[in-house]
Design an enzyme around this catalytic site. Structure first.
Site, short mmCIF file in Angstrom:
data_model
loop_
_atom_site.label_atom_id
_atom_site.label_comp_id
_atom_site.label_asym_id
_atom_site.label_seq_id
_atom_site.Cartn_x
_atom_site.Cartn_y
_atom_site.Cartn_z
N GLY A 15 0.77 -1.12 -0.02
CA GLY A 15 -0.09 -0.03 0.24
C GLY A 15 0.90 1.25 -0.04
O GLY A 15 0.38 2.25 0.39
N SER A 58 0.22 5.21 -1.49
CA SER A 58 -0.83 6.37 -1.00
C SER A 58 -1.01 6.19 0.46
O SER A 58 -0.38 5.32 1.14
CB SER A 58 -2.26 6.05 -1.78
OG SER A 58 -3.08 6.91 -1.36
N ASP A 101 -0.52 -6.84 -8.14
CA ASP A 101 -1.86 -6.75 -7.76
C ASP A 101 -2.07 -7.81 -6.60
O ASP A 101 -2.13 -8.89 -6.72
CB ASP A 101 -2.82 -6.98 -8.76
CG ASP A 101 -4.11 -6.94 -8.46
OD1 ASP A 101 -4.64 -6.82 -7.29
OD2 ASP A 101 -4.96 -6.98 -9.14
N LEU A 102 -2.19 -7.43 -5.35
CA LEU A 102 -2.36 -8.22 -3.97
C LEU A 102 -3.61 -9.16 -4.19
O LEU A 102 -4.03 -9.89 -3.19
CB LEU A 102 -2.01 -7.66 -2.66
CG LEU A 102 -0.53 -7.18 -2.73
CD1 LEU A 102 -0.38 -6.34 -1.41
CD2 LEU A 102 0.59 -8.24 -2.89
N SER A 153 -8.77 -1.60 12.11
CA SER A 153 -9.56 -0.31 11.97
C SER A 153 -10.36 -0.22 13.27
O SER A 153 -10.81 -1.29 13.72
CB SER A 153 -10.56 -0.30 10.78
OG SER A 153 -11.40 0.89 10.91
N TYR A 180 -16.32 -4.52 4.75
CA TYR A 180 -14.98 -3.81 5.27
C TYR A 180 -14.70 -3.86 6.81
O TYR A 180 -13.77 -4.36 7.22
CB TYR A 180 -15.04 -2.28 4.73
CG TYR A 180 -14.03 -1.38 5.20
CD1 TYR A 180 -12.69 -1.41 4.50
CD2 TYR A 180 -13.98 -0.71 6.51
CE1 TYR A 180 -11.59 -1.03 5.17
CE2 TYR A 180 -12.72 -0.22 6.99
CZ TYR A 180 -11.51 -0.09 6.36
OH TYR A 180 -10.43 0.63 6.79
N LYS A 193 -11.76 -6.05 8.60
CA LYS A 193 -10.83 -5.34 9.53
C LYS A 193 -11.04 -6.41 11.01
O LYS A 193 -9.88 -6.27 11.40
CB LYS A 193 -11.07 -3.83 9.74
CG LYS A 193 -10.78 -3.16 8.55
CD LYS A 193 -9.16 -3.12 8.13
CE LYS A 193 -8.69 -2.83 6.94
NZ LYS A 193 -7.46 -2.83 6.33
N1 LIG Z 1 -8.10 5.98 5.93
C1 LIG Z 1 -8.71 5.45 6.98
O1 LIG Z 1 -9.54 6.37 7.72
C2 LIG Z 1 -8.26 4.23 7.55
C3 LIG Z 1 -8.93 3.98 8.89
C4 LIG Z 1 -8.60 2.81 9.51
C5 LIG Z 1 -7.74 1.62 8.71
N2 LIG Z 1 -7.48 2.21 7.49
C6 LIG Z 1 -6.75 1.28 6.72
O2 LIG Z 1 -5.29 1.74 6.59
C7 LIG Z 1 -4.74 1.19 5.26
C8 LIG Z 1 -4.21 2.04 4.39
O3 LIG Z 1 -5.43 2.93 4.21
P1 LIG Z 1 -5.21 4.36 3.54
O4 LIG Z 1 -6.05 5.20 4.40
O5 LIG Z 1 -3.76 4.80 3.57
O6 LIG Z 1 -5.83 4.15 2.17
P2 LIG Z 1 -5.31 4.75 0.68
O7 LIG Z 1 -6.39 4.28 -0.13
O8 LIG Z 1 -4.80 6.07 0.47
O9 LIG Z 1 -4.01 3.69 0.22
C9 LIG Z 1 -4.58 2.25 0.01
C10 LIG Z 1 -3.27 1.77 -0.79
O10 LIG Z 1 -3.58 0.30 -0.92
C11 LIG Z 1 -3.12 0.03 -2.19
N3 LIG Z 1 -3.88 -1.16 -2.81
C12 LIG Z 1 -5.37 -1.50 -2.88
N4 LIG Z 1 -5.75 -2.73 -3.52
C13 LIG Z 1 -4.46 -3.25 -3.77
C14 LIG Z 1 -4.35 -4.37 -4.45
N5 LIG Z 1 -4.98 -5.21 -5.10
N6 LIG Z 1 -2.84 -4.56 -4.60
C15 LIG Z 1 -1.59 -3.87 -4.06
N7 LIG Z 1 -2.03 -2.69 -3.47
C16 LIG Z 1 -3.47 -2.16 -3.29
C17 LIG Z 1 -3.76 1.16 -3.22
O11 LIG Z 1 -3.22 1.40 -4.17
C18 LIG Z 1 -3.24 2.35 -2.31
O12 LIG Z 1 -2.22 2.82 -2.59
C19 LIG Z 1 -5.92 0.35 4.69
O13 LIG Z 1 -5.74 -1.00 5.13
C20 LIG Z 1 -7.01 0.89 5.41
O14 LIG Z 1 -8.13 -0.05 5.43
C21 LIG Z 1 -7.63 3.26 7.07
#
Ligand SMILES: NC(=O)c1ccc[n+]([C@@H]2O[C@H](COP(=O)([O-])OP(=O)(O)OC[C@H]3O[C@@H](n4cnc5c(N)ncnc54)[C@H](O)[C@@H]3O)[C@@H](O)[C@H]2O)c1
Length: 252
Positions: free
Chosen positions: A14, A17, A63-64, A141, A154, A158
């Protein structure tokens, strides 16, 4: 106490981003060697361009969602880094959908990226982490521990991540490997601030509003200190834990 991650060999998924990018940059800034994985090539290039410090970063598009890609990702990382000290499973996906709109495809998409990928990456990484007394950090989460409308796939994925963290730790409890998860609240990333992906006009706003926490969202950079600590050799006592780092979301 000084947290020292210098020279650690770390896979961050990830990394194109949000929290993954912030984590990759923090590791490089603190001297670690990062193998940055994401499906988004352009985002990975931006992360690489933003990296600075005494560590290093190599990017790898994968692609995971496809479980066949998990072991090759770890093998490529080990070949590149010359071993493995840590796996940070940060890639994740969210869809906000009314019950009647959830399809088997969207359920499998969310579970495939959020649960199956971290599991099979962990499986592939474990022989290397057993050698290095390494660490895994997963991202659960705050939404895993309460009921929220329109995000059942979702939130339950989590919750599965939280339980997977404990069960995997139990399986290697006699080793030096440390496996933990953090449970963020609302983070200011494309996922945290993005659109619903679903049909907003179908949502009952009385229910939808429960997803909004009272405090504003936090920048992803606020999560990296705890992540680096959990991975660092200074952490020997936090194992199999799911840590609330949610600015009070679970408490309100
Ligand atoms: N943003 C929030 O409020 C929040 C809250 C709790 C938990 N999270 C968790 O934190 C983690 C990061 O989220 P974020 O907020 O930085 O989101 P984000 O969307 O900014 O980043 C997620 C990244 O995962 C990558 N990704 C998605 N599918 C993929 C795949 N099939 N193969 C490889 N890479 C893949 C995306 O390209 C992206 O770069 C996630 O697991 C999310 O569930 C986020």
């Amino acid at each position: 106490m000084e947290v020292d991650v210098s020279n650690l060999k770390v896979v961050v998924t990830g990394a194109a981003s949000g929290i993954g990018r912030a984590t990759a940059l923090a590791f490089v800034a603190n001297g670690a060697n990062v193998f940055a994985v994401d499906v988004n090539d352009a985002g990975l290039a931006e992360t690489k361009a933003a990296a600075s410090g005494s560590g290093s970063i190599v990017t790898h598009k994968a692609d995971l969602l496809n479980p066949a890609n998990c072991k090759p990702v770890i093998e490529a990382a080990v070949a590149e880094l010359g071993g493995l000290d840590a796996l940070c499973n940060i890639a994740g996906v969210l869809r906000i959908e009314a019950l009647e709109d959830v399809t088997p495809e969207s359920w499998d998409f969310i579970y495939g990226v959020n649960v199956r990928a971290p599991f099979f990456l962990s499986q592939a990484a474990m022989p290397h982490l057993l050698k290095s007394d390494g660490a895994i950090v997963n991202i659960s989460s705050a939404t895993a521990f309460r009921g929220y409308a329109y995000v059942t796939a979702y939130t339950s994925s989590k919750a599965a991540v939280a339980h997977m963290t404990k069960s995997l730790q139990a399986e290697v409890i006699k080793s030096g490997v440390r496996i933990n998860a953090i449970a963020p609240g609302s983070v200011n990333t494309p996922m945290g601030t993005g659109g619903s992906g679903g049909a907003m006009d179908k949502f009952d706003m009385d229910l939808f509003v429960r997803m909004m926490q009272i405090r504003p969202g936090s920048p992803p950079e606020q999560y990296t200190d705890i992540l680096l600590y959990l991975v660092s050799p200074q952490n020997q006592i936090i194992r199999g834990a799911v840590l609330n780092v949610d600015d009070g979301m679970d408490a309100t």
